[in-house]
Motif scaffolding. Structure first.
Motif, PDB file in Angstrom:
ATOM      1  N   MET C   1      35.749  46.223   3.300  1.00 37.76           N
ATOM      2  CA  MET C   1      35.283  47.559   2.899  1.00 37.76           C
ATOM      3  C   MET C   1      35.044  48.370   4.184  1.00 37.76           C
ATOM      4  SD  MET C   1      34.727  48.948  -0.275  1.00 37.76           S
ATOM      5  CE  MET C   1      34.547  47.435  -1.231  1.00 37.76           C
ATOM      6  N   THR C   2      34.698  49.633   3.992  1.00 41.47           N
ATOM      7  CA  THR C   2      34.485  50.515   5.129  1.00 41.47           C
ATOM      8  C   THR C   2      33.143  51.221   4.965  1.00 41.47           C
ATOM      9  OG1 THR C   2      35.248  52.520   6.186  1.00 41.47           O
ATOM     10  CG2 THR C   2      35.791  52.276   3.890  1.00 41.47           C
ATOM     11  N   LYS C   4      32.876  54.371   5.092  1.00 35.47           N
ATOM     12  CA  LYS C   4      33.173  55.559   4.293  1.00 35.47           C
ATOM     13  C   LYS C   4      33.389  55.128   2.843  1.00 35.47           C
ATOM     14  CE  LYS C   4      35.766  57.775   8.020  1.00 35.47           C
ATOM     15  NZ  LYS C   4      37.087  58.331   8.339  1.00 35.47           N
ATOM     16  N   ARG C   5      33.060  56.015   1.930  1.00 31.73           N
ATOM     17  CA  ARG C   5      33.303  55.742   0.515  1.00 31.73           C
ATOM     18  C   ARG C   5      34.000  56.941  -0.113  1.00 31.73           C
ATOM     19  NH1 ARG C   5      27.351  55.280  -1.172  1.00 31.73           N
ATOM     20  NH2 ARG C   5      27.499  57.153   0.109  1.00 31.73           N
ATOM     21  N   PRO C   6      34.829  56.709  -1.133  1.00 35.98           N
ATOM     22  CA  PRO C   6      35.559  57.827  -1.746  1.00 35.98           C
ATOM     23  C   PRO C   6      34.664  58.988  -2.189  1.00 35.98           C
ATOM     24  CG  PRO C   6      36.520  55.764  -2.454  1.00 35.98           C
ATOM     25  CD  PRO C   6      35.302  55.402  -1.642  1.00 35.98           C
ATOM     26  N   PHE C   7      33.451  58.663  -2.698  1.00 37.61           N
ATOM     27  CA  PHE C   7      32.611  59.756  -3.171  1.00 37.61           C
ATOM     28  C   PHE C   7      32.093  60.642  -2.030  1.00 37.61           C
ATOM     29  CE2 PHE C   7      31.780  59.894  -7.756  1.00 37.61           C
ATOM     30  CZ  PHE C   7      32.563  58.834  -8.169  1.00 37.61           C
ATOM     31  N   VAL C   9      33.920  62.204  -0.117  1.00 40.21           N
ATOM     32  CA  VAL C   9      34.785  63.391  -0.199  1.00 40.21           C
ATOM     33  C   VAL C   9      34.205  64.403  -1.168  1.00 40.21           C
ATOM     34  CG1 VAL C   9      37.041  64.235  -0.949  1.00 40.21           C
ATOM     35  CG2 VAL C   9      36.888  62.203   0.501  1.00 40.21           C
ATOM     36  N   LEU C  10      33.681  63.897  -2.288  1.00 47.86           N
ATOM     37  CA  LEU C  10      33.059  64.808  -3.255  1.00 47.86           C
ATOM     38  C   LEU C  10      31.807  65.442  -2.651  1.00 47.86           C
ATOM     39  CD1 LEU C  10      33.453  62.842  -6.606  1.00 47.86           C
ATOM     40  CD2 LEU C  10      34.653  64.900  -5.865  1.00 47.86           C
ATOM     41  N   ASN C  11      30.966  64.605  -2.064  1.00 44.18           N
ATOM     42  CA  ASN C  11      29.703  65.121  -1.532  1.00 44.18           C
ATOM     43  C   ASN C  11      29.947  66.174  -0.446  1.00 44.18           C
ATOM     44  OD1 ASN C  11      26.867  65.068  -1.747  1.00 44.18           O
ATOM     45  ND2 ASN C  11      26.756  63.954   0.211  1.00 44.18           N
ATOM     46  N   VAL C  37      28.661  60.525 -11.256  1.00 47.27           N
ATOM     47  CA  VAL C  37      29.343  59.253 -10.990  1.00 47.27           C
ATOM     48  C   VAL C  37      30.585  59.046 -11.864  1.00 47.27           C
ATOM     49  CG1 VAL C  37      27.303  58.073 -10.151  1.00 47.27           C
ATOM     50  CG2 VAL C  37      27.824  58.030 -12.609  1.00 47.27           C
ATOM     51  N   MET C  39      32.750  61.299 -12.244  1.00 48.83           N
ATOM     52  CA  MET C  39      33.671  62.310 -11.734  1.00 48.83           C
ATOM     53  C   MET C  39      33.771  63.509 -12.664  1.00 48.83           C
ATOM     54  SD  MET C  39      36.760  60.957  -9.407  1.00 48.83           S
ATOM     55  CE  MET C  39      36.594  59.531  -8.330  1.00 48.83           C
ATOM     56  N   TYR C  70      43.201  63.595  -9.453  1.00 49.72           N
ATOM     57  CA  TYR C  70      42.914  63.674  -8.014  1.00 49.72           C
ATOM     58  C   TYR C  70      42.102  64.926  -7.694  1.00 49.72           C
ATOM     59  CZ  TYR C  70      46.982  66.819  -8.141  1.00 49.72           C
ATOM     60  OH  TYR C  70      47.860  67.823  -8.455  1.00 49.72           O
TER      61      TYR C  70
END
Lengths: 75, 75, 75, 75, 75, 75, 75
Positions: C1-2, C4-7, C9-11, C37, C39, C70
Motif C-alpha cells: 500500500m502507499t 496516498k489514498r484514492p480519496f 483526490v476527492l478531499n 464514502v 462517492m 471516474y
C-alpha cells in the motif's frame, strides 16, 4: 455437498495455463500466478483471445473477480 | 492458495505506468499513485485509449473500483 | 500500500472544479462541494457535457456514487 | 472530508421541487416529500420528463434508490 | 430527515391499486396485498401495461424488489 | 406493514404450478417443489415459454433467485 | 417453507450431467463435480451449447455463481 470444492480448480491451476472468460465476451489466456477469494486473478504471459484466436499479447494482467464468468484449466 | 496475492500486482505497480480496462471498453493509461481495497485507483498523467491509440489526455483521474475490469502493469 | 489514498483526490478537490464520468457516458462538470464514502458527490454550477462540449446547464446536482465511473480534478 | 455532506442536498430539498434522473434516461420532476438512507425518494405532483419536456403527469411516486442516478434541486 | 418516510407510501397503499414500474420498461397494475423491506410486492388482480394500455391480465403476482424502479399509488 | 408477507405467495404455491419471469424476458412454467430466502426456486415439469407459448420442455430446473423478476401462481 | 430445499437439486446432481444457463444466453453441459454456496460450479467434460447444439468442447470449467441463471439436471 462434496469433498471437492470449486476453488480446488483454481488451486490446482496455479502456475498452469488457464482461459478466463470475462463479461462482454472477451477471453484471456495465460499462466495463473495468483488468485483470491473474490476470484481476482493474475495471469502471466497473457494473450487476449477473440473467437479462440489470439487478438493481442498483454503480458501480466490482474483480472477483477467481479468481471469473471468462467475459468478453464488447459493443463 | 499461494504466497502471491493479486493485490501484489497493484502494490508493485505503484508509481509505474499501468493500463486500466473499464466497463464499456474504455482503457486508461497512466502512472498509478494510489489504490485501495475496493480497487479504486488514481492515475497521474492519464491518457484515454481507444483501440490502443491515445484518444485524449486527461491528467489526474480517480477510477471507481466497481468499474474496473482489469489492470495491466507495463513496467 | 502507499501513504496516498484514492480519496485524497476527492478531499483535495473540494471547492474546485471536477469532471465526473457517469455510467451511460454522460459527464458532469462542476465545483465539488461535498462527497461521502459511497462517492455520492455534490457539484455546484454543474454543466452536462457531451463529447467535451456543454450540453446544458444544471446548477446544483447530487450524483449517486453507484453511478460514478471516474472523477477528474481540473484545478 | 468537509462539513457539508451530500445528503444535505436532499434534506434542504424537502417540500421543494427536484428533478430525479433514473437509470434508462427517464427524468421525474416533483415535490420531494420524503427520502431515506437508500435514496428511496417520494415525489408529489410528479411529472415524467423526456428531453426536458413533460411526457405525462403521474402524481405521487415512490422511486427506488437503486435506480437513482442524480437529483437536481430546482428551488 | 423528515417525519415522513418513503415506505409510508407503501403502507398507505395496502389494499389499494398501484402501478409498479419494473426494469425493462414493463408496468404492472394491481391491488397491493403485501410488501416487505426489500420492496418485494404482491399485487392481486394484476394487469400488465404497455404504454399505459392493458397488455394482458395476470391475477396474483409476486414482484421481486430488486426489479422495481418505482411505485405509483392510484387511489 | 401487514399480516400478509410476499413470501406467503411462495409458500402457498408449493406443489402448484407457477410461472416465473426471468431477466431477459424468458418465462418458465412448472410445479414449484422448493424455494429459499434468496428466491432460488425449483420447478418440476418445467416448460420454457415465449410470448405465452411453449418453446421447449425442460423437466426439473433450479432457477437462481438473482435472475427472478416475478412469480405468478396459476392455481 | 418445505422440507426440500433448492440446493438439494445441486447435491443430487453431483457426478451427473447438468445444463447450466449463463447470463448472455450461453449454455454449458457437463458432469458436475463440485459446487458451493455461491453456486460456483465445476463441470467436467463440458460442452458449450448454442440453441441446444454443441458449439465447442471445453473439458473442465469453473463457472462463477454470479453468472448462473439456471441449472437443469439431465439424469
Amino acid at each position: 455437498m462434496t469433498d471437492k470444492r470449486p476453488f480446488d480448480v483454481l488451486n490446482n491451476s496455479l502456475n498452469n495455463t488457464v482461459v478466463v472468460g470475462l463479461k462482454g465476451g472477451v477471453e484471456m489466456r495465460g499462466v495463473m500466478s495468483s488468485y483470491d477469494v473474490h476470484m481476482n486473478i493474475v495471469l502471466e504471459k497473457c494473450e487476449e483471445l477473440k473467437d479462440g484466436q489470439v487478438k493481442r499479447g498483454i503480458g501480466t494482467i490482474l483480472l477483477r473477480g467481479d468481471s469473471v464468468i468462467y475459468i478453464v484449466p488447459t493443463a
